[in-house]
Design a protein around this motif. Structure first.
Motif, PDB file in Angstrom:
ATOM      1  N   PRO A 124      -8.894  10.672 -65.108  1.00  0.00           N
ATOM      2  CA  PRO A 124      -9.956   9.818 -65.435  1.00  0.00           C
ATOM      3  C   PRO A 124     -11.269   9.918 -64.904  1.00  0.00           C
ATOM      4  O   PRO A 124     -11.423  10.394 -63.704  1.00  0.00           O
TER       5      PRO A 124
ATOM      6  N   ARG B 115     -10.148   6.703 -69.654  1.00  0.00           N
ATOM      7  CA  ARG B 115      -9.702   5.638 -68.740  1.00  0.00           C
ATOM      8  C   ARG B 115      -8.805   5.738 -67.652  1.00  0.00           C
ATOM      9  O   ARG B 115      -8.179   6.797 -67.643  1.00  0.00           O
ATOM     10  N   ASP B 116      -8.879   5.091 -66.611  1.00  0.00           N
ATOM     11  CA  ASP B 116      -7.706   5.157 -65.584  1.00  0.00           C
ATOM     12  C   ASP B 116      -6.672   4.318 -66.436  1.00  0.00           C
ATOM     13  O   ASP B 116      -6.572   3.177 -66.246  1.00  0.00           O
TER      14      ASP B 116
END
Length: 261
Positions: free
Chosen positions: A35, A80-81
């Protein structure tokens, strides 16, 4: 007679952009692309996969639709996380203590965000054949069905169908269309049916129409289907649950100790 697969049969017949997305998705899931990390540039991806700019952009769009990466065309794309959840099935078996949240909600909350369960329906139903067999129902037999969807930050992550023998469920809170404080393991224990053993059968499947829509799946991603059978005293099945999880959001963690001779 089994017909052997030929080398041609084994060839990956997916479109090139789907194959590129699959390789990048795996690198995201395994943590090779962590991430916050930027993906290689479009030029680098074109060289790596021997693909056109349009094909690379189609692959990246799949990953954006899956909410694994974020970015605009012509700009850098970042991982993305994505909050892939590591689930420990053994943590869900014990009844919740007084005042504690249902184990799924408590376990999921450890990952951050807000976990909720939404009850969709409660009623008598004929279960799928594997559930009926697990509960020992006669042909055409029915069970109580509690149908719900679990969400994380208001995004659906799991579709749940839980079935209970009618002689256990009748006249109890299981029949009521409301959430059960502490979860069904606590209620079953209070009814004299404490969970003693839980057995999972897990498979990866193409989602059904209901699963696809309920989980808002972004594309042709598999679901993890778990058939969990819970046994009480005397190895009696007291609950059978079919759980469908979005495959790109979950991994299952099982812990084992070696059998002693």
């Amino acid at each position: 007679m089994t017909v052997p697969r030929t080398e041609q049969d084994a060839h990956d017949r997916r479109s090139l952009h789907e194959r590129i997305a699959a390789d990048l998705r795996d690198e995201i899931m395994t943590g090779d692309l962590a991430p916050g990390t930027g993906l290689p540039s479009t030029a680098q991806l074109k060289d790596r996969f021997d693909a056109s700019n349009a094909t690379i952009q189609k692959a990246l769009q799949l990953l954006k639709d899956e909410r694994l990466v974020v970015g605009r065309a012509g700009a850098s794309v970042t991982v993305r996380d994505h909050r892939q959840l590591t689930v420990r099935p053994a943590a869900y078996m014990a009844p919740a203590a007084d005042g504690e949240a249902y184990p799924w909600l408590a376990e999921t909350a450890k990952h951050g965000g807000e976990a909720r369960s939404r009850l969709l329906s409660v009623g008598e139903a004929a279960p799928p054949a594997d559930v009926a067999a697990a509960l020992g129902l006669p042909e055409g037999g029915t069970a109580l069905l509690r149908h719900q969807v679990l969400t994380l930050d208001d995004e659906p992550v799991e579709l749940v169908h839980s079935y209970y023998p009618l002689d256990i469920a009748r006249g109890t809170a299981l029949m009521e269309r409301r959430r059960i404080k502490g979860g069904t393991p606590a209620l079953l224990a209070s009814l004299g049916h404490p969970p003693r053993l839980s057995v999972d059968r897990v498979s990866a499947r193409v989602p059904t129409q209901e699963q696809y829509e309920a989980l808002r799946l972004p594309g042709d991603l598999p679901v993890l289907r778990t058939l969990r059978v819970v046994y009480g005293d005397g190895e009696r099945p007291i609950e059978a649950t079919v759980m469908a999880k979005a495959g790109h959001l979950y991994e299952l963690r099982y812990e084992f100790t070696p059998d002693q001779p």
